[in-house]
Motif scaffolding. Structure first.
Motif, PDB file in Angstrom:
ATOM      1  N   LEU A 133     -79.203 -54.965  23.951  1.00 36.35           N
ATOM      2  CA  LEU A 133     -78.332 -55.550  22.946  1.00 36.35           C
ATOM      3  C   LEU A 133     -79.189 -56.112  21.823  1.00 36.35           C
ATOM      4  CD1 LEU A 133     -76.071 -57.542  25.440  1.00 36.35           C
ATOM      5  CD2 LEU A 133     -75.562 -55.299  24.433  1.00 36.35           C
ATOM      6  N   THR A 134     -78.756 -55.890  20.573  1.00 34.14           N
ATOM      7  CA  THR A 134     -79.571 -56.336  19.446  1.00 34.14           C
ATOM      8  C   THR A 134     -78.709 -57.036  18.398  1.00 34.14           C
ATOM      9  OG1 THR A 134     -79.317 -54.227  18.279  1.00 34.14           O
ATOM     10  CG2 THR A 134     -81.224 -54.462  19.755  1.00 34.14           C
ATOM     11  N   ALA A 135     -79.363 -57.938  17.680  1.00 33.50           N
ATOM     12  CA  ALA A 135     -78.778 -58.588  16.507  1.00 33.50           C
ATOM     13  C   ALA A 135     -79.935 -58.938  15.584  1.00 33.50           C
ATOM     14  CB  ALA A 135     -78.002 -59.838  16.889  1.00 33.50           C
ATOM     15  N   GLN A 136     -80.030 -58.233  14.464  1.00 37.20           N
ATOM     16  CA  GLN A 136     -81.152 -58.388  13.537  1.00 37.20           C
ATOM     17  C   GLN A 136     -82.464 -58.156  14.303  1.00 37.20           C
ATOM     18  OE1 GLN A 136     -80.489 -61.782  10.698  1.00 37.20           O
ATOM     19  NE2 GLN A 136     -78.682 -62.161  11.987  1.00 37.20           N
ATOM     20  N   SER A 139     -83.465 -59.029  20.386  1.00 37.17           N
ATOM     21  CA  SER A 139     -83.093 -58.017  21.376  1.00 37.17           C
ATOM     22  C   SER A 139     -82.977 -58.660  22.753  1.00 37.17           C
ATOM     23  CB  SER A 139     -84.142 -56.894  21.438  1.00 37.17           C
ATOM     24  OG  SER A 139     -84.186 -56.168  20.229  1.00 37.17           O
ATOM     25  N   LEU A 168     -74.014 -61.474  22.467  1.00 39.13           N
ATOM     26  CA  LEU A 168     -74.439 -60.213  21.856  1.00 39.13           C
ATOM     27  C   LEU A 168     -73.590 -59.035  22.305  1.00 39.13           C
ATOM     28  CD1 LEU A 168     -76.975 -61.920  21.046  1.00 39.13           C
ATOM     29  CD2 LEU A 168     -78.288 -59.807  21.331  1.00 39.13           C
ATOM     30  N   SER A 169     -72.962 -59.166  23.472  1.00 39.58           N
ATOM     31  CA  SER A 169     -72.088 -58.095  23.951  1.00 39.58           C
ATOM     32  C   SER A 169     -70.774 -58.046  23.176  1.00 39.58           C
ATOM     33  CB  SER A 169     -71.784 -58.271  25.451  1.00 39.58           C
ATOM     34  OG  SER A 169     -72.951 -58.151  26.225  1.00 39.58           O
ATOM     35  N   HIS A 170     -70.463 -59.142  22.461  1.00 40.03           N
ATOM     36  CA  HIS A 170     -69.209 -59.223  21.701  1.00 40.03           C
ATOM     37  C   HIS A 170     -69.520 -59.725  20.294  1.00 40.03           C
ATOM     38  CE1 HIS A 170     -68.198 -59.645  25.989  1.00 40.03           C
ATOM     39  NE2 HIS A 170     -67.101 -58.983  25.691  1.00 40.03           N
ATOM     40  N   PRO A 171     -70.246 -58.925  19.492  1.00 43.12           N
ATOM     41  CA  PRO A 171     -70.653 -59.394  18.155  1.00 43.12           C
ATOM     42  C   PRO A 171     -69.461 -59.772  17.295  1.00 43.12           C
ATOM     43  CG  PRO A 171     -70.948 -57.013  18.379  1.00 43.12           C
ATOM     44  CD  PRO A 171     -70.648 -57.541  19.743  1.00 43.12           C
ATOM     45  N   TYR A 216     -78.857 -66.687  14.134  1.00 36.92           N
ATOM     46  CA  TYR A 216     -78.362 -65.887  15.241  1.00 36.92           C
ATOM     47  C   TYR A 216     -77.112 -66.489  15.880  1.00 36.92           C
ATOM     48  CZ  TYR A 216     -82.750 -63.481  14.579  1.00 36.92           C
ATOM     49  OH  TYR A 216     -83.776 -62.784  14.018  1.00 36.92           O
ATOM     50  N   GLU A 228     -73.529 -62.505  15.136  1.00 41.06           N
ATOM     51  CA  GLU A 228     -73.165 -61.357  14.321  1.00 41.06           C
ATOM     52  C   GLU A 228     -74.331 -60.398  14.233  1.00 41.06           C
ATOM     53  OE1 GLU A 228     -71.817 -62.926  10.607  1.00 41.06           O
ATOM     54  OE2 GLU A 228     -69.807 -63.318  11.366  1.00 41.06           O
ATOM     55  N   LYS A 229     -74.008 -59.093  14.183  1.00 45.99           N
ATOM     56  CA  LYS A 229     -75.052 -58.077  14.097  1.00 45.99           C
ATOM     57  C   LYS A 229     -75.819 -58.214  12.793  1.00 45.99           C
ATOM     58  CE  LYS A 229     -74.486 -55.623  17.906  1.00 45.99           C
ATOM     59  NZ  LYS A 229     -75.549 -55.413  18.880  1.00 45.99           N
TER      60      LYS A 229
END
Length: 229
Positions: A133-136, A139, A168-171, A216, A228-229
């Motif tokens: 899972l990633t966001a900006q 990871s 992160l699973s539900h951005p 984040y 948010e992604k």
């Protein structure tokens, strides 16, 4: 997941009571009278949960928790006779997963132990579905149970990892503190806002250049938290 519980308290009567309740539920119990004895036992024994008193001679619970977290993510439930919120925050900030104040109900403590074991089982099962899972630049690797930021490994506790994985699973989805508690701790929320707040604060300290202006984990005031992604 080990069915062995380590009980660390300098009061032998408290250890005896906890031991009896755990043994009656089928758990194997190890006992230590101070933090140094606990660390020695952990060198040669795998345990599922550590019950750790705060006020002890030789090596107190806060110091012991910090030492344990250097090498292990085993769930830790801290015990203390102090009820002030700052003491709870200090306990959780060292990497503890839960906090129970004395005097406590042995049945409540037993329920907390079982909740930690259920959560670990859930995380182990969930890890079987490989994904990152990633966001900006952040990871979360579910296979490795690892968190990286700009390619750098970030040390997090099991609860911190579970909170990050959930968000992160539900951005973009906002989770209230109570909902985070129910999903991560796998038990009814009750008065959980402060507990979740402490873990969010600790995550921000580890992930953010300026925790007061997070990139984040965003706060939606009056509602909850989101990534948010």
């Amino acid at each position: 997941m080990s069915n062995r519980i380590l009980v660390v308290d300098d009061d032998s009567e408290i250890r005896d009571v906890i031991h009896v309740y755990l043994r009656n539920e089928g758990f194997e119990v190890l006992e230590a009278a101070d933090g140094r004895q606990a660390l020695e036992l952990l060198k040669t024994n795998e345990v599922g949960v550590i019950i750790l008193d705060v006020m002890m001679p030789v090596l107190n619970g806060i110091q012991t928790c910090i030492r344990i977290r250097e090498t292990s993510m085993t769930p830790i439930i801290m015990l203390s006779a102090k009820e002030e919120d700052i003491d709870k925050i200090n306990g959780l900030s060292t990497g503890a997963d839960d906090y129970v104040t004395k005097p406590f109900s042995p049945l409540e403590l037993l329920a907390r132990v079982k909740a930690q074991l259920r959560r670990q089982t859930f995380l182990a099962k969930d890890a079987s579905s490989s994904s990152v899972l990633t966001a900006q630049e952040l990871s979360v690797d579910k296979d490795r149970h690892a968190v990286t930021l700009s390619g750098r490994d970030i040390a997090v506790t099991p609860l911190e990892f579970a909170i990050l994985e959930l968000l992160l699973s539900h951005p973009g989805q906002v989770f209230s503190a109570n909902r985070i508690y129910e999903r991560v701790w796998n038990e009814p929320s009750g008065h959980s806002e402060n507990t979740v707040m402490v873990h969010i604060r600790n995550l921000r300290e580890k992930l953010e250049d300026d925790p007061r202006k997070p990139r984040y984990i965003k706060t939606v005031w009056g509602v909850g938290y989101k990534v948010e992604k």
